[in-house]
Enzyme design. Structure first.
Site, short mmCIF file in Angstrom:
data_model
loop_
_atom_site.label_atom_id
_atom_site.label_comp_id
_atom_site.label_asym_id
_atom_site.label_seq_id
_atom_site.Cartn_x
_atom_site.Cartn_y
_atom_site.Cartn_z
N CYS A 63 -2.25 -3.55 7.40
CA CYS A 63 -1.86 -3.75 8.79
C CYS A 63 -2.21 -2.52 9.62
O CYS A 63 -2.25 -1.40 9.11
CB CYS A 63 -0.37 -4.07 8.89
SG CYS A 63 0.72 -2.70 8.42
N GLU B 283 0.82 -1.21 0.00
CA GLU B 283 0.00 0.00 0.00
C GLU B 283 0.86 1.26 0.00
O GLU B 283 0.57 2.23 -0.71
CB GLU B 283 -0.91 0.02 1.24
CG GLU B 283 -1.78 -1.21 1.38
CD GLU B 283 -1.19 -2.28 2.27
OE1 GLU B 283 -1.90 -2.79 3.14
OE2 GLU B 283 0.02 -2.60 2.08
#
Length: 335
Positions: free
Chosen positions: A70, A46
């Site tokens: 996460c 990401e």
């Protein structure tokens, strides 16, 4: 998400023990940037996708990611914080992280910040990509992949004095790509004595060299063999007279999430009898050889009803050779 999956596949064998993840940033139906997790400790997929995108294009965009972002500090800061800070409008997630530290928490964090989240897109494909990570995070042991090159009558060697290779160059190149996705490659002592293999990844740019694993009962190994003398000899592990539980647990402690077993027949037979094979790559050469070296030894099953059935089978052709690939575990067991 299919583009994100292709990105994620680039990280297999390079980012272990972390999962392989791919990300794609889209705005107004236009692809803005892509990213994947290149190595443990490096930015996650990401963050890579966001860092490659023009700042003016991020606000109001949609982020597609194969695995839940996460939400905790590890080697890198939480991806959820970075996503929230960029004012992304929507996040589309392939599968939920199986790590209990993260599972569902990233989704909850994003939604709490007002970001629309969609989950379960191409979920099966995204989960299959990280079966090794899921196995390792839940049990501390690797996912076991059996690879065989055999004749049509199920034999793995040619007569003494001939090359041990049965399949052609195209199939060999495919094996190199497979090797590049794993953390360790295993053989038995007899294969070492007969074939003296290198078990290295060749022709794959940037590939990480997996551990080379030798399983032996007696410890009688040829001291001049390549695995014990070449430039990667420090990446060779020898397990003498150890149980499978001990071997797999030891490999797991070294961060091995995907283990490739390249034979021979006795070793593969032992693993099959012990129900330890999770995935199969079986290459067939258009040959009939006969002889007493079957691809799988061991005790075998008592009847056909007890035979292992391959799930999600895929067939590929490499010149005159055929590959059958499938999962020994059912989709329910994998999930």
């Amino acid at each position: 998400m299919r583009i994100a999956l292709r990105e994620a596949e680039k990280g297999l064998g390079r980012c272990s023990p972390n999962p392989a993840v791919g990300a794609v940033l889209v705005r107004g139906g236009k692809l803005i940037s892509t990213g994947y997790h290149r190595k443990a400790g490096r930015p996650h997929a990401e963050i890579e996708a966001l860092s490659k995108a023009p700042a003016s294009a991020i606000c109001g965009s949609t982020l597609y990611v194969t695995l839940e972002p996460c939400s905790t500090f590890g080697r890198t800061p939480p991806c959820t914080d970075a996503i929230i800070a960029t004012r992304i409008e929507r996040v589309v997630v392939g599968s939920i992280d199986r790590n209990p530290v993260h599972a569902g928490k990233g989704i909850e964090r994003l939604r709490s910040a007002g970001i629309r989240v969609t989950t379960g897109i191409l979920e099966n494909q995204c989960r299959l990509l990280n079966v090794g990570f899921d196995r390792w995070i839940s049990s501390g042991r690797p996912w076991v992949i059996a690879k065989i090159a055999q004749s049509l009558d199920g034999r793995i060697t040619r007569p003494p004095g001939e090359s041990t290779a049965l399949t052609g160059e195209a199939a060999h190149r495919r094996v190199q790509r497979l090797r590049a996705t794993v953390d360790a490659i295993m053989i038995g002592a007899e294969t070492l004595r007969q074939d003296n293999p290198r078990l290295t990844v060749r022709g794959i740019r940037g590939a990480r060299q997996p551990w080379r694993v030798i399983v032996t009962r007696t410890g009688a190994l040829p001291p001049e063999s390549k695995l014990l003398t070449d430039n990667f000899r420090e990446r060779t592990l020898v397990f003498r007279d150890r149980s499978w539980d001990e071997i797999l647990a030891d490999l797991g402690k070294r961060g091995v999430t995907r283990l490739l077993v390249e034979g021979g027949g006795d070793l593969l037979g032992e693993l099959l009898d012990a129900d330890l094979i999770d995935e199969l790559w079986s290459f067939f050469a258009p040959l009939l050889t006969g002889g007493d070296r079957p691809s799988f030894g061991g005790n075998g099953v008592p009847d056909n009803a007890a035979a292992k059935i391959l799930h999600q089978c895929r067939f590929e052709r490499f010149d005159s050779d055929i590959l059958i690939h499938g999962f020994v575990r059912s989709p329910e067991e994998i999930s």
